[in-house]
Scaffold this motif. Structure first.
Motif, PDB file in Angstrom:
ATOM      1  N   ALA A  90       0.850  -1.207   0.000  1.00  0.00           N
ATOM      2  CA  ALA A  90       0.000   0.000   0.000  1.00  0.00           C
ATOM      3  C   ALA A  90       0.880   1.250   0.000  1.00  0.00           C
ATOM      4  CB  ALA A  90      -0.919  -0.007   1.216  1.00  0.00           C
ATOM      5  N   ARG A  91       1.932   1.209   0.781  1.00  0.00           N
ATOM      6  CA  ARG A  91       2.838   2.360   0.856  1.00  0.00           C
ATOM      7  C   ARG A  91       3.512   2.602  -0.500  1.00  0.00           C
ATOM      8  NH1 ARG A  91       8.224   3.081   4.499  1.00  0.00           N
ATOM      9  NH2 ARG A  91       8.680   5.167   3.753  1.00  0.00           N
ATOM     10  N   ARG A  93       2.355   1.747  -3.436  1.00  0.00           N
ATOM     11  CA  ARG A  93       1.354   2.283  -4.370  1.00  0.00           C
ATOM     12  C   ARG A  93       1.141   3.766  -4.111  1.00  0.00           C
ATOM     13  NH1 ARG A  93      -1.581  -2.571  -3.000  1.00  0.00           N
ATOM     14  NH2 ARG A  93      -3.126  -1.400  -1.809  1.00  0.00           N
ATOM     15  N   ARG A  94       1.107   4.101  -2.817  1.00  0.00           N
ATOM     16  CA  ARG A  94       0.849   5.491  -2.413  1.00  0.00           C
ATOM     17  C   ARG A  94       1.986   6.410  -2.858  1.00  0.00           C
ATOM     18  NH1 ARG A  94      -0.075   4.160   2.720  1.00  0.00           N
ATOM     19  NH2 ARG A  94       1.905   4.782   3.601  1.00  0.00           N
ATOM     20  N   GLU A 114      -9.941  18.584  -3.899  1.00  0.00           N
ATOM     21  CA  GLU A 114      -9.656  17.707  -2.751  1.00  0.00           C
ATOM     22  C   GLU A 114      -9.314  16.292  -3.216  1.00  0.00           C
ATOM     23  OE1 GLU A 114     -12.548  20.089   0.412  1.00  0.00           O
ATOM     24  OE2 GLU A 114     -13.291  18.369  -0.694  1.00  0.00           O
ATOM     25  N   LEU A 118      -5.737  14.488  -2.379  1.00  0.00           N
ATOM     26  CA  LEU A 118      -5.810  13.332  -1.473  1.00  0.00           C
ATOM     27  C   LEU A 118      -4.504  12.522  -1.389  1.00  0.00           C
ATOM     28  CD1 LEU A 118      -8.242  12.248   0.237  1.00  0.00           C
ATOM     29  CD2 LEU A 118      -8.576  10.565  -1.566  1.00  0.00           C
ATOM     30  N   MET A 121      -1.893  14.340   0.635  1.00  0.00           N
ATOM     31  CA  MET A 121      -2.185  14.326   2.071  1.00  0.00           C
ATOM     32  C   MET A 121      -1.888  12.948   2.660  1.00  0.00           C
ATOM     33  SD  MET A 121      -5.687  16.600   2.186  1.00  0.00           S
ATOM     34  CE  MET A 121      -5.897  16.516   3.961  1.00  0.00           C
ATOM     35  N   LEU A 122      -2.190  11.902   1.872  1.00  0.00           N
ATOM     36  CA  LEU A 122      -1.878  10.543   2.348  1.00  0.00           C
ATOM     37  C   LEU A 122      -0.378  10.353   2.497  1.00  0.00           C
ATOM     38  CD1 LEU A 122      -4.350   8.350   0.250  1.00  0.00           C
ATOM     39  CD2 LEU A 122      -4.400   8.732   2.708  1.00  0.00           C
ATOM     40  N   ARG A 127      -2.203  20.027   4.174  1.00  0.00           N
ATOM     41  CA  ARG A 127      -3.317  20.239   3.244  1.00  0.00           C
ATOM     42  C   ARG A 127      -3.133  21.470   2.348  1.00  0.00           C
ATOM     43  NH1 ARG A 127      -9.672  20.922   4.875  1.00  0.00           N
ATOM     44  NH2 ARG A 127     -10.461  21.234   2.779  1.00  0.00           N
ATOM     45  N   ARG A 166      -4.927  13.225 -10.172  1.00  0.00           N
ATOM     46  CA  ARG A 166      -4.785  12.526  -8.892  1.00  0.00           C
ATOM     47  C   ARG A 166      -3.699  11.454  -8.978  1.00  0.00           C
ATOM     48  NH1 ARG A 166      -9.595   8.886  -6.301  1.00  0.00           N
ATOM     49  NH2 ARG A 166      -9.106   7.621  -8.121  1.00  0.00           N
TER      50      ARG A 166
ATOM     51  N   ALA B 280     -10.065  20.625   8.465  1.00  0.00           N
ATOM     52  CA  ALA B 280      -9.503  19.264   8.370  1.00  0.00           C
ATOM     53  C   ALA B 280      -8.062  19.295   7.865  1.00  0.00           C
ATOM     54  CB  ALA B 280     -10.366  18.415   7.438  1.00  0.00           C
ATOM     55  N   ARG B 281      -7.205  18.614   8.559  1.00  0.00           N
ATOM     56  CA  ARG B 281      -5.800  18.553   8.157  1.00  0.00           C
ATOM     57  C   ARG B 281      -5.395  17.127   7.787  1.00  0.00           C
ATOM     58  NH1 ARG B 281      -6.459  22.667   7.084  1.00  0.00           N
ATOM     59  NH2 ARG B 281      -5.788  24.662   7.904  1.00  0.00           N
ATOM     60  N   VAL B 283      -6.645  13.168   6.124  1.00  0.00           N
ATOM     61  CA  VAL B 283      -7.579  12.584   5.158  1.00  0.00           C
ATOM     62  C   VAL B 283      -8.848  12.047   5.840  1.00  0.00           C
ATOM     63  CG1 VAL B 283      -7.866  10.748   3.446  1.00  0.00           C
ATOM     64  CG2 VAL B 283      -5.785  12.126   3.468  1.00  0.00           C
ATOM     65  N   LEU B 286     -11.100  14.951   6.710  1.00  0.00           N
ATOM     66  CA  LEU B 286     -11.669  15.599   5.525  1.00  0.00           C
ATOM     67  C   LEU B 286     -12.781  14.735   4.929  1.00  0.00           C
ATOM     68  CD1 LEU B 286     -11.583  17.889   3.411  1.00  0.00           C
ATOM     69  CD2 LEU B 286      -9.865  16.572   2.184  1.00  0.00           C
ATOM     70  N   ASP B 379      -8.157   1.971  -1.625  1.00  0.00           N
ATOM     71  CA  ASP B 379      -7.191   0.947  -1.217  1.00  0.00           C
ATOM     72  C   ASP B 379      -6.105   0.810  -2.283  1.00  0.00           C
ATOM     73  OD1 ASP B 379      -6.344  -1.305   0.462  1.00  0.00           O
ATOM     74  OD2 ASP B 379      -6.956  -2.547  -1.237  1.00  0.00           O
ATOM     75  N   ARG B 380      -6.511   0.848  -3.544  1.00  0.00           N
ATOM     76  CA  ARG B 380      -5.531   0.710  -4.630  1.00  0.00           C
ATOM     77  C   ARG B 380      -4.623   1.921  -4.711  1.00  0.00           C
ATOM     78  NH1 ARG B 380      -9.418  -2.307  -9.030  1.00  0.00           N
ATOM     79  NH2 ARG B 380      -9.369  -4.290  -7.916  1.00  0.00           N
ATOM     80  N   LEU B 381      -5.153   3.066  -4.323  1.00  0.00           N
ATOM     81  CA  LEU B 381      -4.306   4.263  -4.318  1.00  0.00           C
ATOM     82  C   LEU B 381      -3.259   4.195  -3.215  1.00  0.00           C
ATOM     83  CD1 LEU B 381      -6.829   7.209  -4.777  1.00  0.00           C
ATOM     84  CD2 LEU B 381      -5.234   6.324  -6.448  1.00  0.00           C
ATOM     85  N   GLY B 382      -3.441   3.240  -2.308  1.00  0.00           N
ATOM     86  CA  GLY B 382      -2.467   3.082  -1.231  1.00  0.00           C
ATOM     87  C   GLY B 382      -2.904   3.701   0.080  1.00  0.00           C
ATOM     88  N   MET B 383      -4.190   4.070   0.176  1.00  0.00           N
ATOM     89  CA  MET B 383      -4.674   4.602   1.450  1.00  0.00           C
ATOM     90  C   MET B 383      -4.699   3.448   2.452  1.00  0.00           C
ATOM     91  SD  MET B 383      -8.094   6.834   2.121  1.00  0.00           S
ATOM     92  CE  MET B 383      -8.644   7.288   3.749  1.00  0.00           C
ATOM     93  N   MET B 387      -6.913   3.697   7.871  1.00  0.00           N
ATOM     94  CA  MET B 387      -7.321   5.092   7.641  1.00  0.00           C
ATOM     95  C   MET B 387      -8.710   5.144   6.989  1.00  0.00           C
ATOM     96  SD  MET B 387      -4.934   7.985   5.916  1.00  0.00           S
ATOM     97  CE  MET B 387      -3.516   8.007   6.976  1.00  0.00           C
TER      98      MET B 387
END
Lengths: 262, 465
Positions: A90-91, A93-94, A114, A118, A121-122, A127, A166, B280-281, B283, B286, B379-383, B387
């Motif tokens: 996940a990290r 990918r992020r 936003e 995103l 921010m992740l 922000r 994004r 909000a600071r 995710v 927000l 989830d695919r974005l890596g969140m 969270m």
């Protein structure tokens, strides 16, 4: 096609003998070998069930293959993607990959701005900084003034441009796109592909596109055809160089070194 | 090795058109209800929601009707108080019923839209939906009636009039019980018809989320005007002679109070959420604030029930606590009444939180299923998954916390001298009240946690998104 010869290409992702079996009997991938160069665009084609989305998911670390390995040349050294646990994938990918999905799959409650902010921010950016950089991306992709709109208030093409922004706002080195134009008409599809290619390959990044659309595939540097989970044919040559000039939207305010420090 | 398949040169021609169009609605409904690629939660969750709704309705009716059987002078005051408790529980109960009905109706949209595209008429789709929702609700309601019987010994341990009330006192009779089952089933039927109108009208309609209008600024002004009028009208309540008149007047005042809250609540939640969006600071903050701001009216319908109960619990709890503490001889004159009122306050408070908790759980389960594609994409974005979960929990719990704490603080401020004295003389009373509020918020948290497996299942099977 979009690449130039100013920077030598390097291999950023390799897949060796990838195997993925679903439910113990459906062999989605049956030994795929692949190497992706920096600054190239690669289309993955094939009939439904040929394994193309599974291949994309395995390359991106969304799923773990049952056999073989995926290696990524990360900024601080090589990483074996297929050996990472869920949290580390996940990290990865992020921090290093970007994704564009068929329907955009943007968060409907958030504004366009936003949504783009995103991933930053992740990644740990404040922000205000995230939104400032996201706004620059939206402007660069032809969406100035639309940052405060909800996704439901945008057209399909606009929403897909938001998704492209994004995917790349954190400076991802590889962008994975799964049927990015699948839900669009031909003209909008061409516009979205323009934006996608210029903002990825044009920046020296790598683009992997799963598509059914021959026109989309024809715009990529090379095309890989899958059949029954294997590479059936491949056309085009790996690109020797990257970083096409003339696309100047990722500018000041974005410190790539900050990404690796977090 | 099998022989190669030889394709025929001619394919079967369609049969002759039927003389009379007859759609096997029951068979189709059964086919569509089979477990398939969709989560089994599609059918189980609405049934559970209708079951819990029915069980709580029957228990609340049983509990309040018990007071109408108390003979003598004391009976009057108990009847008034039971009506008040019922009025307080009505809003969360309706919210829960509506949540269950919405969940049941929403779950089938996709398949039924496909059916419509295959040529089923609008009437066919409505008939299939009505049949399915009705059967699911009926099964749930019958289960709920049995559940109410099962929990009645436990509820019967609650002490009133000097001893446990007993399970027998909670029995409402077979016909009222059947009436509740019929009413809950009818609610599901009507909701499914209303909910499916858009599928029938536009099967290709794409669900888009337009920006919902911010609650009108006139809401607080109207609310203030109504409060002023209510205050004037209540000054004449002492002139009422009959017990029924008094009950109706107090019940009416409560209804108006709830209506005022209905006006104010969504506006207050929207103002709070807009502030949270700006501040909000992270995710999760927000995402949660945007989700609340997106439909503050729906959020209020879900959590508004605890506003009035928290307010009443603090105001009345302070008064009763003081009464219980200051003079035992005076309390003797009043018999068990002060203690019973206090018990009633706590029971009503916990019951309202319980209903809100179930409602939150039902809505969360529906939201997880509705938003599975967005969750998978995040989830695919890596969140990080924790969270994603934190955003969901915050979105559900923060409004409950806001509403309950704000109502409790307003109540405490309004009766500050009384609350202060109670705090000094009988701190345990206020401790019970605030402990009950904390317990209620804990119940909501548990309800959110109970839906975590649904979320996990969504992430474990992203291909269903």
């Amino acid at each position: 096609m979009n690449s130039s010869t100013s920077v030598p290409a390097r291999t950023v992702l390799t897949a060796a003998n990838l195997v993925k079996v679903y439910g113990g009997k459906t062999r989605a991938l049956a030994g795929v070998d692949l190497a992706l160069q920096s600054g190239e665009s690669v289309a993955i084609m094939g009939a439904s069930g040929s394994g193309k989305t599974t291949l994309l998911h395995a390359l991106a670390g969304i799923i773990v293959p049952d056999g073989g390995r995926v290696s990524f040349a990360g900024p601080v050294g090589p990483v074996e993607v297929s050996a990472l646990n869920e949290r580390d994938r996940a990290r990865l990918r992020r921090e290093s990959f970007g994704f564009v999905f068929q329907q955009g799959l943007l968060v409907p409650e958030l504004t366009a701005l936003e949504n783009v902010a995103l991933p930053m921010m992740l990644a740990g950016y404040p922000r205000p900084e995230s939104e400032a950089h996201a706004r620059r991306w939206l402007d660069a992709l032809g969406l100035p003034g639309l940052g405060d709109r909800r996704i439901g208030e945008l057209s399909g093409g606009q929403a897909q441009r938001v998704a492209i922004a994004r995917a790349q706002v954190t400076g991802a080195s590889i962008i994975f796109a799964d049927e990015p134009t699948g839900a669009l008409d031909s003209q909008t599809s061409a516009d979205v592909m323009d934006a996608l290619l210029h903002s990825t390959v044009g920046q020296g990044h790598t683009l992997v596109v799963v598509t059914h659309d021959r026109e989309v595939a024809a715009r990529c540097d090379r095309t890989i055809h899958l059949r029954d989970g294997r590479v059936h044919t491949a056309s085009g040559e790996p690109v020797p160089a990257a970083a096409a000039p003339g696309f100047e939207f990722v500018g000041e305010g974005w410190d790539r070194s900050a990404e690796t420090n977090r | 090795m099998s022989a190669p398949t030889t394709l025929p040169t001619a394919f079967p021609a369609p049969p002759a058109a039927p003389r009379r169009r007859h759609v096997p609605i029951r068979r189709l409904t059964w086919m569509l209800a089979r477990p398939g690629t969709q989560s089994p939660a599609t059918l189980v969750l609405p049934a559970v929601a209708f079951g819990v709704t029915s069980a709580l309705i029957i228990t609340v009716i049983g509990g309040t009707s018990m007071f109408w059987r108390i003979p003598g002078q004391d009976g009057g005051i108990y009847r008034v108080l039971s009506v008040l408790a019922l009025a307080l529980l009505l809003v969360p109960l309706l919210g829960l019923g509506a949540a269950a009905a919405r969940l049941s109706a929403r779950r089938r949209d996709d398949r039924l839209a496909s059916l419509r595209l295959l040529g089923a008429t609008g009437a066919d789709v409505i008939r299939i939906t009505v049949l399915e929702s009705t059967v699911v609700a009926l099964v749930g309601a019958v289960g709920g009636a049995l559940l109410s019987l099962a929990i009645s010994p436990l509820v019967g341990l609650i002490p009133f009039l000097g001893g446990p009330i007993g399970a027998a006192e909670l029995w409402i009779g077979i016909w009222p019980m059947l009436g509740v089952i019929a009413a809950v089933t009818a609610l599901a039927t009507v909701s499914s018809v209303v909910g499916l109108r858009r599928v029938v009208i536009s099967p290709l309609g794409v669900r888009t989320r337009q920006r919902k209008a911010f609650p009108h600024w006139a809401r607080p002004l109207i609310a203030l005007a109504v409060i002023a009028m209510l205050g004037t009208a209540l000054q004449g309540i002492g002139a009422l002679q009959s017990e029924l008149g008094l009950v109706l007047a107090i019940g009416g005042a409560f209804a108006v109070g709830l209506a005022v809250l209905g006006l104010l609540g969504p506006w207050l939640i929207a103002v709070w959420a807009r502030l949270q969006v700006r501040r909000a600071r992270t995710v999760p903050r927000l995402l949660a604030a945007r989700a609340v701001l997106d439909d503050s009216g729906a959020v209020w319908r879900q959590v508004g029930g605890v506003a009035m109960t928290s307010f009443v619990a603090v105001v009345a709890g302070s008064g009763i606590g003081l009464l219980l503490a200051i003079d035992t001889s005076q309390s003797d004159d009043l018999g068990t009444l002060p203690g019973d009122i206090f018990t009633g306050i706590v029971v009503t408070l916990i019951a309202s939180f319980l209903m809100v908790a179930v409602s939150v759980g039902v809505n969360q389960a529906a939201a997880v299923l509705d938003r599975r594609d967005i969750t998978v994409s995040l989830d695919r974005l890596g969140m990080p998954r924790e969270m994603i979960e934190a955003a969901r929990a915050r979105q559900a719990i923060a409004p409950v916390l806001l509403v309950a704490v704000t109502a409790a603080i307003i109540g405490g401020v309004l009766v500050l001298p009384l609350a202060g004295m109670t705090l000094l003389l009988s701190p345990s009373t206020l401790l019970v009240v605030f402990g009950s509020i904390a317990l209620g918020i804990g119940l909501v948290w548990l309800a959110v946690r109970a839906t975590t497996p649904v979320q996990r299942a969504v992430l474990a099977h992203p291909e269903r998104a």
